[in-house]
Design a protein around this motif. Structure first.
Motif, short mmCIF file in Angstrom:
data_model
loop_
_atom_site.label_atom_id
_atom_site.label_comp_id
_atom_site.label_asym_id
_atom_site.label_seq_id
_atom_site.Cartn_x
_atom_site.Cartn_y
_atom_site.Cartn_z
N MET A 1 7.34 -15.02 10.76
CA MET A 1 6.37 -16.05 10.09
C MET A 1 5.96 -15.12 8.72
O MET A 1 5.09 -14.40 9.10
N ARG A 2 6.26 -15.70 7.61
CA ARG A 2 5.61 -15.05 6.37
C ARG A 2 4.99 -16.00 5.64
O ARG A 2 5.34 -17.00 5.38
N CYS A 3 3.57 -15.91 5.31
CA CYS A 3 2.83 -16.72 4.58
C CYS A 3 2.25 -16.22 3.40
O CYS A 3 1.81 -15.00 3.36
N ARG A 4 2.28 -16.85 2.35
CA ARG A 4 1.64 -16.51 1.04
C ARG A 4 0.93 -17.96 0.59
O ARG A 4 1.15 -18.98 1.00
N PHE A 5 -0.23 -17.30 -0.40
CA PHE A 5 -0.79 -18.31 -1.11
C PHE A 5 0.08 -19.22 -2.17
O PHE A 5 0.76 -18.49 -2.89
N LYS A 6 -0.15 -20.41 -2.46
CA LYS A 6 0.74 -21.33 -3.16
C LYS A 6 0.37 -20.81 -4.78
O LYS A 6 1.04 -20.89 -5.59
N HIS A 7 -0.94 -20.51 -4.83
CA HIS A 7 -1.66 -20.33 -6.15
C HIS A 7 -2.10 -18.81 -6.28
O HIS A 7 -2.37 -18.18 -5.29
N LYS A 8 -2.26 -18.36 -7.56
CA LYS A 8 -2.94 -17.10 -7.82
C LYS A 8 -4.47 -17.07 -7.40
O LYS A 8 -5.11 -18.33 -7.39
N ALA A 9 -4.92 -15.74 -7.05
CA ALA A 9 -6.26 -16.09 -6.80
C ALA A 9 -7.21 -16.15 -7.99
O ALA A 9 -6.96 -15.79 -8.97
N PRO A 10 -8.26 -16.92 -7.94
CA PRO A 10 -9.01 -17.30 -8.89
C PRO A 10 -10.18 -16.05 -9.23
O PRO A 10 -10.10 -15.31 -8.36
N LEU A 11 -10.63 -16.28 -10.32
CA LEU A 11 -11.75 -15.28 -10.59
C LEU A 11 -12.78 -15.21 -9.60
O LEU A 11 -13.22 -16.12 -9.08
N SER A 12 -13.26 -14.03 -9.44
CA SER A 12 -14.35 -13.79 -8.32
C SER A 12 -15.77 -14.25 -9.12
O SER A 12 -16.64 -13.19 -9.64
N VAL B 1 5.02 -21.35 3.71
CA VAL B 1 5.19 -20.54 4.92
C VAL B 1 6.98 -20.42 4.94
O VAL B 1 7.51 -21.43 4.60
N ASN B 2 7.29 -19.52 5.52
CA ASN B 2 8.54 -19.01 5.46
C ASN B 2 8.97 -18.45 6.96
O ASN B 2 8.04 -17.88 7.66
#
Length: 923
Positions: free
Chosen positions: A264-275, A223-224
């Motif tokens: 407020m800007r939000c991003r996931f901490k990790h990359k998206a896993p395989l689907s 979160v930023n």
């Protein structure tokens, strides 16, 4: 398919990120707003209790203690400080009062000379280092203070490094004014009225970190927080600038300052896993396709079976519907076939009451009437159970006399109680109003059911009594009626009652246990859910019968269930009386409970709510008994209270003594002249020598009084005992006591008022209510015609009789002179439904002709809209029949057996009331 599910997974990831971001933004926004609101409240507090007070109401110690205790109201704020506005001319005096010099914000040096200052005089302990610092010496604080006092609202600074912690933060500033300002005050007015500034310090980095630590997914996203007032150069307030995942969600924040923007800007901490969903779904499709053929085959087989089951259920449904129709038709037929002759019996008895009868004969006729009505009520029980099962049972709301209903119920069971030697009595508290508004029929039904159950098992006779006939004491059935409020007090009956001092002397269960589980009775005895014009009565039916076995008590209110096979052989009944009673009590906003001890007895208690009726007394006052005094001799206090209650209902003053010796002493004193002496049979039979001596002494004292000596007897079965009483010239009054029978016995002995003319007087006063009204009565039964005609003629109506639907149609062909019509439904040839339809068609036809000018209104008796009120009159009480009455054009419905009052009540809805009619209706 893979592309579709992969895209779906990405979209779901976006939704998840947005949800988590919104959740954090909402909490941050809510807590910031809460902090901001509380800071504003502190500014109002200071404005109210600090300025203009001498001595000051708030000092540093008080302020620090208050802000520390209320810190939970400002979860995002690290401290609060208040700076007062000081002009340069006031600086020297101010510093002398405070004991310190005004210092600059950064180097803590004495503040240089300037037009005005804003030194901090009150501060929370966490920012106590700010005391004496001049807010106007710092750029951010100075800009904030100027904007706050000119706008009158809370304003925020740009993010900057705080003095003590050197961490990034912002300051919220509110201006404190000397006086209340109007909403349209100018900035100049606000500057002049400014007295100080209240600042709230937000340590953004630490506070945001603590806030976001509360979330379960705190390690999942980054979160930023940014100050985006300058869109080209946003200022980072919190968060890391290193990102792994490019997916971002942005939410605008509103911190109350319209000149500053935050995001407020939000991003996931990790990359998206395989689907894996896309991979597994694509692979599973092949398997599903291979199984599809088998599934289709199995489905077709299943559908064939379902269709077969469906056809079978349709047949069962048709049979069930046919059985339901047959049940309704059966109930309708039984109701009609029983009610029709009972209507004739009850109607003729009602007409008989209008003839020249003495009081005793009137009482016998009324007893026969009450018995006939009870027979009808047995039929109604089965119909009521059907209505209960279908949820179509409704209550009336009409005025009624509760005491008169209890007298009627007593008359029903008097013969049975005398035959069994059971003491049967009713006591109604004087606090219960004379007139109530509710459903008297249903109330009577409840009482009848409870007393009927008691009368079957109440004789208290042991095995020794059966074998040797030694003991003569019997059991009792005792009905008491009080207001619910009285159960929390000690009533007259309960004050005198004990385990042995009961109506008959036999022990009974504690009646308080029968209502212990009632939920609507509060500690003060009041039902808080009732409106002020309603009361709640509590009725107890106490008996000394066999009691209810413990194993049978849980199912006592189950329909068609009786208490064991051995008991059922002793008792008659359908087993639905208590079930119906419990349902009726619930509809009356009441509760029904019981307490029972085997071989001791049972007490059933219920509450019911009614509207308070007219305050005018409804009970009959016998003028011949006015100013008379009576002496009641009874050694048992509870029974004496009951006897006193019934004698007082006749308007007689009553005094109670426990023995014949006390009675003789009371009469000898001569302070009061007694018109009659009523001796309880138990007291009289206790000692024949004492009784004979009492009569002799009484004759010496007052020769006339000895002829007015009465014995209150439960039963006098032995001829020798009866001869002995007659030898002494005593009159016997048989229990149970009720006003009409008691009055008749006293009238015969005293020789006054032998004829009861009250009904005649009532009939004379009612004879003009329907005068001039021409009423048509249609019925194929001669007795029913006679009963209806007699009832309507009592009110002065001109009655015309018709025995078929054809004659009714000919009589009611417009123009005619009839004001209303009572129409039987079940008649040969043309029934009531068809006759009504044809009459309505004739009326519609002539109304159309009058409206179109084809017929003159003068030829139609100056009536422009023909519609004669037609009221159904039938023994069928099924709801479907009532609905059909409305559909065919009838205006009302009266079920047989009926009384004249029912006919008049229905007719009065269609006629304008005369003054006499209004007077009697109001009464």
């Amino acid at each position: 398919m893979f592309s579709f599910y992969n895209h779906h997974a990405i979209e779901k990831r976006k939704v998840t990120l947005a949800s988590m971001c919104v959740e954090r933004a909402r909490m941050l926004q809510d807590q910031f707003n809460a902090s901001m609101t509380h800071v504003q409240a502190i500014s109002i507090l200071i404005s109210t209790f600090h300025h203009g007070k001498n001595p000051l109401a708030i000092d540093q110690r008080t302020f620090a203690k208050y802000t520390e205790k209320t810190a939970f109201e400002r979860p995002l704020m690290s401290g609060v400080a208040y700076a007062i506005r000081v002009l340069h001319l006031e600086r020297e005096k101010f510093e002398r009062q405070q004991g310190w010099s005004i210092r600059k914000m950064k180097k803590f040096e004495p503040s240089p000379v300037q037009e005005e200052y804003a030194p901090v005089i009150l501060a929370q302990d966490t920012v106590a280092h700010m005391v004496s610092l001049d807010l106007l010496s710092g750029k951010e604080d100075c800009d904030n203070a100027i904007r706050a006092r000119e706008s009158g609202k809370g304003v925020l600074t740009t993010p900057f490094r705080l003095l003590k912690t050197n961490r990034l933060g912002v300051i919220l500033t509110f201006a404190v004014y000397k006086r209340d300002l109007p909403a349209d005050a100018t900035p100049k007015d606000r500057v002049e009225a400014t007295d100080g500034y209240l600042e709230g310090i937000f340590d953004i980095e630490s506070l945001a970190e603590n806030l976001f630590q509360q979330f379960a997914g705190k390690k999942t996203i980054l979160v930023n927080l940014y100050d985006t007032t300058n869109r080209s150069q946003p200022i980072s307030m919190y968060g890391s600038e290193v990102y792994v995942d490019k997916l971002e969600h942005v939410i605008a924040l509103n911190f109350g300052d319209p000149l500053r923007n935050h995001e407020m800007r939000c991003r996931f901490k990790h990359k998206a896993p395989l689907s894996w969903l896309a991979i597994t779904t694509t692979g599973s499709t092949l398997v599903i396709t291979l199984l599809l053929g088998y599934i289709v085959f199995a489905t077709m087989n299943h559908m064939a079976k379902v269709q077969e089951e469906y056809n079978r259920m349709v047949e069962l449904k048709k049979k069930a519907e046919a059985a339901d129709v047959a049940k309704s038709q059966f109930l309708s037929t039984v109701s009609h076939e029983i009610r029709t002759p009972m209507h004739g019996v009850l109607g003729i008895l009602d007409i008989l009451l209008d003839t020249d009868l003495d009081v005793t004969q009137q009482d016998h006729v009324r007893t026969a009437q009450a018995s006939g009505k009870t027979l009808v009520s047995l039929l109604n029980e089965v119909l009521d159970q059907a209505k209960i099962e279908s949820g179509k049972l409704d209550l009336e709301s009409v005025p009624f006399d509760l005491r008169a209903i209890m007298d009627d119920v007593l008359s029903l069971f008097s013969g049975k109680s005398q035959e069994n030697g059971v003491e049967l009595a009713v006591y109604i508290s004087h606090r219960v109003p004379d007139m109530l508004i509710g459903d008297p029929g249903r109330f009577r039904q409840i009482i009848t059911n409870l007393m009927g159950n008691s009368i079957k098992v109440s004789p208290k006779i042991s095995h020794f009594i059966l074998l040797y006939f030694v003991f003569t004491e019997k059991g009792h059935i005792f009905v008491t009626v009080h207001l619910v409020e009285e159960v929390m007090e000690t009533t007259d009956i309960e004050r005198e009652a004990s385990s042995r001092n009961t109506l008959s002397g036999f022990p009974v269960p504690d009646k308080r246990r029968s209502w212990a589980g009632f939920k609507n009775i509060g500690q003060d005895g009041r039902n808080c859910s009732l409106s002020p014009d309603r009361i709640s009565v509590i009725v107890s039916v106490e008996d000394t019968g066999e009691g209810i076995p413990q194993e049978a008590q849980p199912r006592i209110f189950t329909p068609f269930v009786q208490v064991g096979s051995s008991i059922s052989r002793k008792q008659a009944g359908t087993g639905i009386g208590l079930s119906i009673s419990k349902c009726l009590v619930t509809l009356m906003d009441g509760e029904l409970g019981f307490v029972s001890i085997p071989k001791v007895g049972s007490t059933f208690t219920f509450t019911a709510s009614f509207t308070i009726g007219c305050s005018k007394q409804s009970k009959i006052i016998y003028p011949e008994f006015q100013c008379m005094r009576a002496l009641v001799v009874d050694s048992r206090q509870v029974r004496a209270i009951v006897s006193k209650y019934h004698v007082q209902r006749l308007g007689i003053q009553v005094e109670v003594v426990p023995s014949l010796d006390h009675a003789l002493s009371t009469i000898s004193i001569g302070n009061a002249i007694f018109s009659m002496v009523l001796v309880e049979q138990v007291v009289w039979d206790a000692d024949s020598a004492v009784s004979s001596l009492f009569v002799n002494k009484l004759r010496k004292l007052d020769q006339q009084l000895s002829s007015k000596l009465f014995i209150l007897a439960n039963s006098v079965n032995h001829s020798k005992k009866r001869d002995m009483l007659e030898l002494h010239g005593l009159s016997i009054i048989m229990k149970p006591l009720r006003s009409s029978m008691l009055a008749a016995s006293l009238q015969r002995a005293i020789g006054v008022g032998n004829k009861g003319n009250l009904r005649k007087l009532s009939s004379l006063s009612l004879s003009g209510l329907l005068a001039g009204r021409k009423i048509l009565v249609v019925d194929d039964n001669y007795v029913n015609l006679k009963v209806a005609a007699g009832a309507l003629k009592r009110y002065g109506a001109d009655v015309v009789l018709a025995e078929s639907g054809e004659k009714a149609i000919s009589f009611l062909e417009p123009p005619h002179t009839f004001d209303a019509c009572f129409m039987d439904i079940q008649m040969p040839a043309i029934d009531g439904f068809e006759a009504t339809r044809r009459i309505r068609e004739m009326e519609d036809n002539i109304n159309d002709r009058i409206q179109n000018g084809d017929a003159s209104i003068e030829a139609c008796r100056n009536i422009s809209n023909w519609h004669v009120p037609i009221l159904a009159m039938t023994a069928d009480v099924i709801q479907a029949t009532q609905d059909e009455c409305i559909r065919c054009g009838m205006d009302g419905y009266i079920s047989k057996p009926f009384e004249g009052e029912h006919l008049y009540r229905e007719l009065s809805r269609f006629f304008t009331s005369s003054p006499l009619m209004k007077c009697i209706e109001n009464f």
